[in-house]
Design an enzyme around this catalytic site. Structure first.
Site, PDB file in Angstrom:
ATOM      1  N   GLU A  63     -11.174   0.113  -4.169  1.00  0.00           N
ATOM      2  CA  GLU A  63     -10.536   0.650  -2.972  1.00  0.00           C
ATOM      3  C   GLU A  63      -9.235   1.353  -3.382  1.00  0.00           C
ATOM      4  O   GLU A  63      -8.966   1.557  -4.555  1.00  0.00           O
ATOM      5  CB  GLU A  63     -10.237  -0.471  -1.966  1.00  0.00           C
ATOM      6  CG  GLU A  63      -9.306  -1.548  -2.497  1.00  0.00           C
ATOM      7  CD  GLU A  63      -9.062  -2.652  -1.479  1.00  0.00           C
ATOM      8  OE1 GLU A  63      -9.581  -2.566  -0.351  1.00  0.00           O
ATOM      9  OE2 GLU A  63      -8.337  -3.603  -1.832  1.00  0.00           O
ATOM     10  N   ASP A  66       0.822  -1.225   0.000  1.00  0.00           N
ATOM     11  CA  ASP A  66       0.000   0.000   0.000  1.00  0.00           C
ATOM     12  C   ASP A  66       0.850   1.267   0.000  1.00  0.00           C
ATOM     13  O   ASP A  66       0.465   2.285   0.583  1.00  0.00           O
ATOM     14  CB  ASP A  66      -0.941   0.022   1.222  1.00  0.00           C
ATOM     15  CG  ASP A  66      -1.766  -1.240   1.368  1.00  0.00           C
ATOM     16  OD1 ASP A  66      -2.134  -1.809   0.334  1.00  0.00           O
ATOM     17  OD2 ASP A  66      -2.027  -1.656   2.506  1.00  0.00           O
TER      18      ASP A  66
END
Length: 465
Positions: free
Chosen positions: A219, A30
């Site tokens: 997302e 991430d």
């Protein structure tokens, strides 16, 4: 008696930083890259090897000089939602299962603000005088947005933008996108009446399906501004990709433009999250790849990209290059740098010092993009050394160029036990992808015997002129 098994010193200018670009024992998914001053910083989640849940209760930061991407500094833990062995939690409302996911950090007026997504609990903002932290809690988000919009205040995967006029924007969401303005005076208050839903459309068709699954928001929101254009980078429903949309306004409307990278092409697929960043004169896409046969052991990777005059970003392939222009075949290459893993092969960590490609079965392929073998040096052959472990069912490893069925420059046999294979292969010049394709014809058994059977493990290899 101390046995030093491996110790290598290399000149600074000879180092190269391939994918994954952080130390191979570090698992940072991430990743949000940010250039502050003369250094590039990466903020991400922190995965735990061999765990059955995403992320840890801590966030870490790594950084490198913008003019020396071969040397990354570990700044340690910068924020935590549970007590660690030497530091209390930075939050007082988090409990047993409140892991930290997908943060972002921005600079405003000389301060650095960390926006934290805490699973199952209200998110928060922390502040530091330094981009590497450590960060001190500023406060939880303050808002009047319905919980149905921002999922109980979690603010999933916050992507933050400080615009040229000082206004601050936060984008987030899971299966639907959301954006709002943050009060730039306190950095925690979501301004009333400023939120919008479905920034990236996800319309439902008449038969109940979704239009264009490649563009539908899933997302991993990330906001960037390049010139006068705003970029919304995200993970679409096809979750192994990072897609992007653009607008001339920070809150949209945004137009889907395509995808940048897909971590599931000829490789074990999983979720993706990252962003774009310019370091010097070069643009990059930061993302992550899966290891350990899990979607919960992810490592940070990067690819060079190009932004065209019309604002589009041509898709790039996954490579083993990282920040390097090419891999050096005459330096030891860890097998785990493979950017192609097909047929069930996977990377597994035994200790922080040892990771291998295992579960190598009949038909498996391991690929590396790209090596520069250099110019013709007057020989027709060269040597290949490979560190492998065989498991008794003999197999052959075919060494091929440019494609898994490309030109075969050599082949070596693996039997049983640990071996240092030494074989002679055709001399190669220039830049090539390299593939190792595994086959077996073990005498006396049918092909069904080998279905799902691990034939060998692969540790490292090197070519010698």
């Amino acid at each position: 008696i101390v046995l030093i098994k491996t110790f290598i010193l290399t000149k600074k200018e000879e180092l190269s930083m391939p994918n994954p670009y952080l130390p191979l024992w570090e698992y940072i998914p991430d990743g949000e890259p940010r250039v502050f001053g003369s250094r590039v910083y990466v903020y991400g989640s922190h995965d735990r090897v061999g765990h059955d849940q995403f992320c840890d209760y801590v966030l870490k930061c790594w950084s490198a000089p913008v003019d020396d991407l071969n040397h990354w500094t570990d700044h340690g833990v910068i924020f935590r939602t549970r007590d660690t062995f030497d530091h209390p939690a930075d939050t007082d409302w988090t409990k047993e299962h409140n892991e930290l996911y997908a943060p972002d950090v921005v600079e405003k007026d000389g301060k650095y603000y960390l926006f934290a997504y805490i699973i199952g609990a209200k998110g928060c903002v922390a502040v530091s005088d330094r981009p590497e932290g450590p960060f001190t809690l500023l406060g939880r988000y303050k808002y009047t947005i319905p919980d149905s919009v921002c999922v109980n205040g979690w603010f999933i995967d916050p992507g933050v933008l400080v615009d040229d006029d000082g206004q601050v924007y936060i984008a987030c969401g899971f299966e639907r996108s959301f954006i709002a303005k943050i009060d730039p005076q306190d950095m925690t208050h979501v301004l009333d009446g400023t939120y919008l839903e479905h920034i990236i459309p996800c319309e439902v068709t008449e038969n109940g399906g979704f239009t264009d699954p490649d563009s539908r928001f899933y997302e991993a929101a990330s906001l960037r501004k390049i010139g006068d254009t705003y970029y919304f980078i995200y993970s679409p429903k096809r979750g192994s990709r990072l897609a992007y949309a653009t607008s001339d306004k920070p809150m949209g409307p945004y137009t889907y433009r395509g995808y940048i990278v897909d971590n599931g092409v000829d490789y074990p697929a999983g979720n993706n999250h990252g962003s774009i960043c310019r370091i010097g004169n070069q643009w990059y896409i930061f993302y992550h790849r899966m290891t350990n046969g899990s979607v919960m052991s992810r490592r940070a990777c990067v690819e060079k990209i190009e932004i065209l005059p019309d604002g589009t970003i041509p898709p790039v392939e996954m490579t083993s290059l990282g920040f390097s222009d090419a891999l050096n075949p005459y330096e030891e290459t860890p097998a785990e740098l493979a950017c192609v893993l097909k047929g069930g092969a996977l990377i597994a960590e035994r200790t922080p010092f040892e990771r291998v490609i295992t579960n190598i079965q009949d038909g498996c392929v391991m690929g590396y993009k790209y090596f520069d073998f250099g110019a013709d040096y007057g020989s027709k052959t060269m040597q290949l050394f490979a560190d492998v472990m065989g498991f008794g069912c003999a197999c052959d490893v075919h060494v091929r160029l440019d494609a898994e069925d490309g030109e075969e420059i050599g082949c070596f046999h693996v039997g049983r036990g640990a071996e240092c294979i030494k074989t002679r292969v055709k001399a190669v010049t220039g830049r090539h992808a390299l593939y190792f394709a595994v086959t077996t014809h073990y005498s006396g058994w049918t092909g069904d015997f080998f279905a799902g059977r691990c034939l060998m493990e692969f540790k490292k290899f090197v070519f010698m002129k």
